[in-house]
Motif scaffolding. Structure first.
Motif, short mmCIF file in Angstrom:
data_model
loop_
_atom_site.label_atom_id
_atom_site.label_comp_id
_atom_site.label_asym_id
_atom_site.label_seq_id
_atom_site.Cartn_x
_atom_site.Cartn_y
_atom_site.Cartn_z
N VAL A 268 5.84 13.58 1.05
CA VAL A 268 5.40 14.19 2.27
C VAL A 268 5.56 15.76 2.39
O VAL A 268 5.28 16.37 2.53
CB VAL A 268 5.95 13.66 3.44
CG1 VAL A 268 5.62 14.32 4.89
CG2 VAL A 268 5.14 12.29 3.80
N ASN B 80 -4.30 6.83 -0.53
CA ASN B 80 -4.60 7.62 0.78
C ASN B 80 -5.64 8.74 0.37
O ASN B 80 -5.35 9.65 -0.50
CB ASN B 80 -3.18 8.45 0.75
CG ASN B 80 -2.29 7.52 1.34
OD1 ASN B 80 -1.71 6.52 0.95
ND2 ASN B 80 -1.56 7.62 2.75
N TYR C 250 -5.26 -4.20 11.03
CA TYR C 250 -6.13 -3.58 10.26
C TYR C 250 -6.04 -4.14 8.64
O TYR C 250 -6.74 -4.62 8.24
CB TYR C 250 -5.66 -1.92 10.26
CG TYR C 250 -6.62 -1.58 9.24
CD1 TYR C 250 -8.23 -1.38 8.92
CD2 TYR C 250 -5.89 -0.86 7.95
CE1 TYR C 250 -8.70 -0.78 8.17
CE2 TYR C 250 -6.35 -0.21 6.67
CZ TYR C 250 -7.77 -0.34 7.10
OH TYR C 250 -8.46 0.44 5.82
N LEU D 204 -2.06 12.49 7.28
CA LEU D 204 -1.22 13.41 6.99
C LEU D 204 -1.76 15.13 6.82
O LEU D 204 -1.52 16.10 7.58
CB LEU D 204 -0.39 13.50 5.65
CG LEU D 204 0.62 14.61 5.29
CD1 LEU D 204 1.78 14.85 6.26
CD2 LEU D 204 1.28 13.98 3.86
N ARG E 32 3.29 8.84 -1.49
CA ARG E 32 2.30 8.08 -1.50
C ARG E 32 1.33 8.62 -2.53
O ARG E 32 1.43 9.62 -3.42
CB ARG E 32 1.43 8.65 -0.10
CG ARG E 32 1.84 8.19 1.04
CD ARG E 32 1.72 6.70 1.46
NE ARG E 32 2.43 5.99 2.62
CZ ARG E 32 3.49 6.02 2.84
NH1 ARG E 32 4.63 5.88 1.82
NH2 ARG E 32 3.91 5.41 4.15
N ARG F 245 8.58 7.39 11.50
CA ARG F 245 7.26 6.74 12.34
C ARG F 245 7.31 5.18 11.84
O ARG F 245 7.65 4.61 10.60
CB ARG F 245 6.07 7.30 11.50
CG ARG F 245 4.80 6.67 12.20
CD ARG F 245 3.65 7.52 12.03
NE ARG F 245 3.18 7.12 10.58
CZ ARG F 245 2.11 7.50 10.06
NH1 ARG F 245 1.30 8.32 10.67
NH2 ARG F 245 1.71 6.93 8.64
C1 WQD Z 1 0.93 9.66 4.84
C2 WQD Z 1 2.51 10.04 4.99
C3 WQD Z 1 3.47 9.46 7.24
C4 WQD Z 1 1.50 12.81 9.52
C5 WQD Z 1 -2.69 5.04 6.40
C6 WQD Z 1 -2.75 3.56 6.37
C7 WQD Z 1 -3.41 3.20 5.08
C8 WQD Z 1 -4.73 4.00 4.62
C9 WQD Z 1 -4.59 5.56 4.50
C10 WQD Z 1 -6.89 3.22 5.49
C11 WQD Z 1 3.35 9.03 5.66
C12 WQD Z 1 3.64 10.98 6.92
C13 WQD Z 1 2.01 11.82 8.46
C14 WQD Z 1 2.45 13.72 9.76
C15 WQD Z 1 4.13 12.80 8.40
N1 WQD Z 1 -5.78 3.65 5.66
N2 WQD Z 1 3.18 11.75 7.95
N3 WQD Z 1 3.72 13.76 9.29
O1 WQD Z 1 0.24 5.87 6.72
O2 WQD Z 1 0.26 6.32 4.29
O3 WQD Z 1 -1.60 5.12 5.18
O4 WQD Z 1 -3.81 5.63 5.88
O5 WQD Z 1 -7.06 2.36 4.75
O6 WQD Z 1 -3.84 1.87 5.33
O7 WQD Z 1 -1.68 2.93 6.36
O8 WQD Z 1 -1.25 7.68 5.72
O9 WQD Z 1 -1.68 9.86 6.36
O10 WQD Z 1 -0.98 8.49 8.02
O11 WQD Z 1 0.55 9.32 6.32
O12 WQD Z 1 5.24 12.89 7.70
O13 WQD Z 1 2.21 14.36 10.81
O14 WQD Z 1 2.67 11.09 5.90
O15 WQD Z 1 4.66 9.12 7.81
O16 WQD Z 1 4.63 8.89 5.19
P1 WQD Z 1 -0.48 6.00 5.43
P2 WQD Z 1 -0.97 8.82 6.72
#
Ligand code: WQD
Length: 323
Positions: free
Chosen positions: A257, A170, A141, A187, A217, A281
């Motif tokens: 988080v 985010n 991606y 999240l 984030r 993760r």
């Molecule tokens: C945020 C944080 C998780 C769920 C992704 C893409 C990025 C952009 C946005 C498109 C992380 C933690 C999550 C949960 C948790 N997409 N988490 N418990 O991974 O920062 O970014 O989406 O452009 O490119 O990589 O976003 O919202 O998945 O996670 O602890 O149930 O929340 O590990 O640290 P991420 P996310």
């Protein structure tokens, strides 16, 4: 000007369409409705249902609607899925963009705002990520977004098109409940989903080298993302030939988080729930926070909305869909 907004029936696209029409721009939506929803397109805004791989339809649409610029938001955006289906991601995101650029050239359209992502940076080892921080995407991606930026920059150099690639951090929240994100891949909606199922929200790892051990984030309201597109589009109207901007869209503020989950529990009235800490993760960087200086200097744009507005508006959208 008249703007073709690809992906304008999707979560982010519909917010961009709203901001642009309110900002006085003419808009035509182009969307294959694979994840978009025709109901998100406001009355009075034409919707053309088609794929970004259909160059003929793209060119015809641009000619028929006298389009003068494109805001390219259509694309596949799930990191995990991109690892499983890389060819699909490359086809939709890279071949799709190339097809669009060809159609633009054929129709004489020379301005483009492109949805890029902080995923181009991968695991940045800096406090604040600037646009000059080296890019090292960690997923197909992220690769497709970086290649998209390269394609656009090369076309700007060779053919004089004016372009802005916007690297979203985010994205969260909604301008209205009916425009909210319908998926649960990030999240905030993932926490809602757990709460709805009567389960404790999960924190993916608390042993990172961050103040509270959980990942940090830069969360940004989708209305701010949308207003940044309007600012970029308006900037391109008078920009010199060959202009090619790369801009972070973030708030420049990090939230952990743990902090986010606590806020979500509060906003949703679930303060008694204790989050469950699970294993990390795979592939999550410890900290990704934007430096938001360049977009402020170039476009005079800054984010206006805070975390509670993101969470509250996302919650209202979630309730509307699930109650
Ligand atoms: C945020 C944080 C998780 C769920 C992704 C893409 C990025 C952009 C946005 C498109 C992380 C933690 C999550 C949960 C948790 N997409 N988490 N418990 O991974 O920062 O970014 O989406 O452009 O490119 O990589 O976003 O919202 O998945 O996670 O602890 O149930 O929340 O590990 O640290 P991420 P996310």
């Amino acid at each position: 000007m008249s703007w073709l907004v690809t992906g304008g029936a999707g979560y982010i696209g519909a917010h961009v369409v709203r901001a642009m029409t309110r900002g006085g721009e003419d808009v035509v939506v182009y969307d294959d409705l694979s994840t978009g929803d025709a109901d998100r397109v406001p009355t009075g805004v034409p919707l053309v249902v088609g794929s970004v791989l259909d160059g003929e339809l793209l060119e015809r649409t641009m000619r028929e609607h006298a389009v003068t610029g494109v805001v390219h938001i259509a694309g596949k955006k799930q990191v995990g899925e991109s690892v499983e289906r890389p060819l699909h991601y490359y086809r939709e995101n890279v071949t799709g963009l190339q097809t669009l650029l060809d159609a633009m050239a054929a129709a004489g359209v020379d301005r483009i705002v492109f949805s890029s992502s902080a995923a181009v940076y991968g695991m940045p080892d800096v406090d604040l990520v600037t646009e000059d921080t080296p890019c090292a995407p960690m997923s197909p991606y992220g690769e497709t977004k970086l290649i998209g930026e390269w394609l656009i920059a090369a076309a700007a150099r060779a053919h004089g098109i004016r372009a802005a690639s916007l690297r979203y951090f985010n994205v969260a929240g909604a301008a209205a409940p009916e425009l909210a994100d319908s998926g649960a891949f990030n999240l905030i909606p993932m926490v809602f989903e757990r709460l709805e199922a009567g389960e404790a929200p999960r924190v993916f790892g608390d042993d990172y080298a961050t103040p509270d051990g959980t990942c940090v984030r830069d969360y940004i309201h989708v209305e701010d993302i949308a207003s940044a597109h309007l600012a970029a589009a308006q900037h391109l109207r008078d920009a010199a030939e060959g202009t090619s901007l790369i801009l972070n869209i973030g708030r420049g503020e990090g939230s952990s988080v743990r902090e986010m989950v606590d806020r979500i529990l509060k906003v949703t009235g679930n303060e008694q729930v204790a989050p469950e800490v699970t294993a990390r993760r795979p592939g999550d960087p410890a900290r990704v926070v934007a430096s938001a200086g360049r977009i402020r200097e170039e476009l005079g744009w800054t984010a206006r909305h805070g975390l509670d507005e993101m969470i509250e508006s996302a919650w209202q959208g979630w309730r509307r869909r699930h109650d």
